[in-house]
Design an enzyme around this catalytic site. Structure first.
Site, mmCIF file in Angstrom:
data_model
loop_
_atom_site.group_PDB
_atom_site.id
_atom_site.type_symbol
_atom_site.label_atom_id
_atom_site.label_comp_id
_atom_site.label_asym_id
_atom_site.label_seq_id
_atom_site.Cartn_x
_atom_site.Cartn_y
_atom_site.Cartn_z
ATOM 1 N N PRO A 113 1.023 -1.430 -0.031
ATOM 2 C CA PRO A 113 -0.407 0.435 0.211
ATOM 3 C C PRO A 113 1.122 1.293 -0.355
ATOM 4 C CG PRO A 113 -0.010 -0.741 1.912
ATOM 5 C CD PRO A 113 1.125 -1.468 2.270
ATOM 6 N N GLY A 114 2.452 1.262 0.708
ATOM 7 C CA GLY A 114 2.966 2.193 -0.672
ATOM 8 C C GLY A 114 3.962 2.754 1.550
ATOM 9 N N ASP A 179 10.110 -5.987 -2.340
ATOM 10 C CA ASP A 179 9.056 -6.385 -1.189
ATOM 11 C C ASP A 179 8.323 -7.543 -1.152
ATOM 12 O OD1 ASP A 179 9.441 -6.542 1.662
ATOM 13 O OD2 ASP A 179 6.627 -5.159 1.501
ATOM 14 N N CYS A 232 8.391 -10.648 4.848
ATOM 15 C CA CYS A 232 8.336 -11.424 5.501
ATOM 16 C C CYS A 232 7.438 -12.156 6.314
ATOM 17 C CB CYS A 232 7.178 -10.039 6.466
ATOM 18 S SG CYS A 232 5.144 -10.544 5.549
#
Length: 469
Positions: A113-114, A179, A232
């Site tokens: 989302p940024g 990511d 993650c």
């Protein structure tokens, strides 16, 4: 918390004597964090004006913890002014460890989302180019909003398959952040729903996606450029083995040491076959060692130091150059509005598409055929006999960039009324005769535009951004 037995066994083998401490951390509360927008103010300046208690995240220079059970930073006017982004503390690490410099061409490949893209864009300082991409169009819309709230204008927000992106940007970028989508094992404590998602799509599913992503990104990176890969999750198939796959395919890449922190754990040599040079310089973040959730990071350079020096020289050479495009004839209504703006206008970078005006980033290649949501800074829209400035422009400006401002303290009830889209009584601030476009600020930080007349301010805050309730 009930964890899948196969996951527990895997973590027991990975952590050995640390396993009990890892399991115990699931009984601890999650950590809430925010990251300061250094494009608008420094971390020290924010700490002085922050209206709620914060304490520094020790390995992130502009990161802070806050008590998410006691305060709601997303409801404060400073959030709407783009002063900070709410982000889990460990998730701040990837963007902080990619050494972005003003003037760089930067790609955030899986940007929604940024959280990472807003940090990368802030560190560019308005120079160079940020390409923020996400394959999901719905997620890319949220990404665009967060980038605009942060006031970042030298941007291309795209919605493309990385393979398509590669066709437009071969060996183009100085820095790339991946990511990567992953099985999310590091987020089990923060979000219990991740466990069910892991049972449906585990590491094997995601590792195939990650192998493809990292090779596609590698081909978009300049010789001498740097790439940071992060997940993650804890599984070696998504972490060390992805880096080994890259090095096996493109041996010109080399692993670089990452700026250390006492809680970081080293990448595991035993997780890869053969001698993968530098794999121990990658970083694992475990929640029982640090006040944050689980992550993995690897920083790589394409080529050697000589290639990096050549890239720097080339970046310096191109920095002052403007994109070669035909200079647009600027509408009179726009020119009249811009007389109130005190910063220079790069006329050679203005592009008019339909009734909208954009200030384009420097050095953007031909992107015809690329799916994108935004190229450059949307300045505003031409309407009947007038120019209407955009919300994005308001957020990109500083208070001192505009000569007609209404600056309200955060405690003034008109701030919340403005954020809700209401008309404001402002005769006490600008008089009854004042007319035209005003930049509304909170404590010196822009929120949006309004149009004054007869002592009132017609609200022009973007409807989709308004505070509800």
């Amino acid at each position: 918390m009930n964890l899948p037995l196969v996951f527990e066994e895997k973590m027991r083998n990975l952590l050995k004597e640390e396993f009990d401490a890892y399991i115990a951390c699931y009984e601890e509360p999650r950590y809430y964090g925010l990251r300061v927008n250094t494009r608008k103010l420094s971390a020290a300046e924010f700490e002085k004006i922050c209206p709620f208690a914060v304490r520094p995240v020790p390995w992130i220079h502009n990161g802070f913890y806050y008590d998410g059970e006691a305060v709601s930073p997303a409801k404060h006017p400073y959030y709407f002014a783009g002063l900070y982004y709410l982000q889990e503390p460990s998730a701040m690490t990837p963007a902080s460890r990619l050494p972005v410099e003003p003037g760089d061409r930067v790609l955030d490949l899986c940007a929604a989302p940024g959280g990472k893209a807003t940090e990368l864009g802030a560190r560019l300082g308005g120079e160079g180019l940020l390409v923020a991409n996400d394959i999901s169009s719905s997620r890319a819309k949220g990404l665009l909003k967060n980038i605009e709230v942060f006031g970042i204008g030298n941007v291309l927000v795209s919605c493309e398959e990385p393979g398509r992106l590669e066709q437009f940007f071969p060996e183009y970028f100085d820095k790339i952040l991946i990511d990567a989508p992953c099985s999310g094992e590091g987020m089990f404590r923060k979000d219990r729903k991740m466990v069910k998602a892991w049972e449906e799509h585990g590491p094997e599913f995601f590792s195939n996606i990650q192998k493809s992503l990292i090779l596609q990104a590698a081909r978009m990176l300049k010789p001498g450029g740097m790439m940071l890969y992060s997940t993650c999750t804890f599984d070696e198939r998504e972490n060390e083995q992805i880096i080994a796959h890259l090095l096996g395919t493109y041996p010109e890449f080399q692993i670089l040491p990452i700026e250390p922190y006492e809680g970081f754990a080293s990448g595991r040599k035993e997780c890869v076959q053969g001698d993968v040079q530098g794999i121990q310089d990658t970083v694992r973040i475990f929640p029982h060692r640090m006040k944050g959730e689980g992550h993995y990071l690897a920083l790589l350079r394409k080529g050697d130091e000589k290639a990096e020096e050549e890239r720097r020289t080339e970046a310096e050479r191109r920095r002052p150059l403007q994109t070669q495009r035909k200079k647009a004839r600027l509408p009179e209504d726009f020119q009249e509005f811009w007389q109130h703006v005190t910063r220079p206008l790069h006329e050679e970078r203005i592009e008019i598409r339909g009734d909208k005006l954009y200030e384009m980033p420097e050095g953007l290649p031909d992107i015809r055929g690329l799916r994108f949501l935004r190229t450059g800074l949307l300045l505003g829209e031409l309407k009947k006999n007038r120019f209407e400035p955009s919300q994005a422009l308001a957020m990109n400006l500083k208070k001192e960039d505009y000569d007609a401002c209404i600056d309200l303290p955060a405690e003034d009830e008109r701030v919340l009324r403005y954020l809700k889209g209401e008309t404001l009584e402002v005769e006490d601030l600008i008089g009854e005769k004042a007319k035209g476009w005003y930049l509304v600020c909170v404590d010196g930080f822009p929120l949006g535009f309004g149009k004054a007349g007869r002592g009132t301010l017609k609200n022009k805050y973007l409807p989709g951004w308004r505070l509800m309730g």
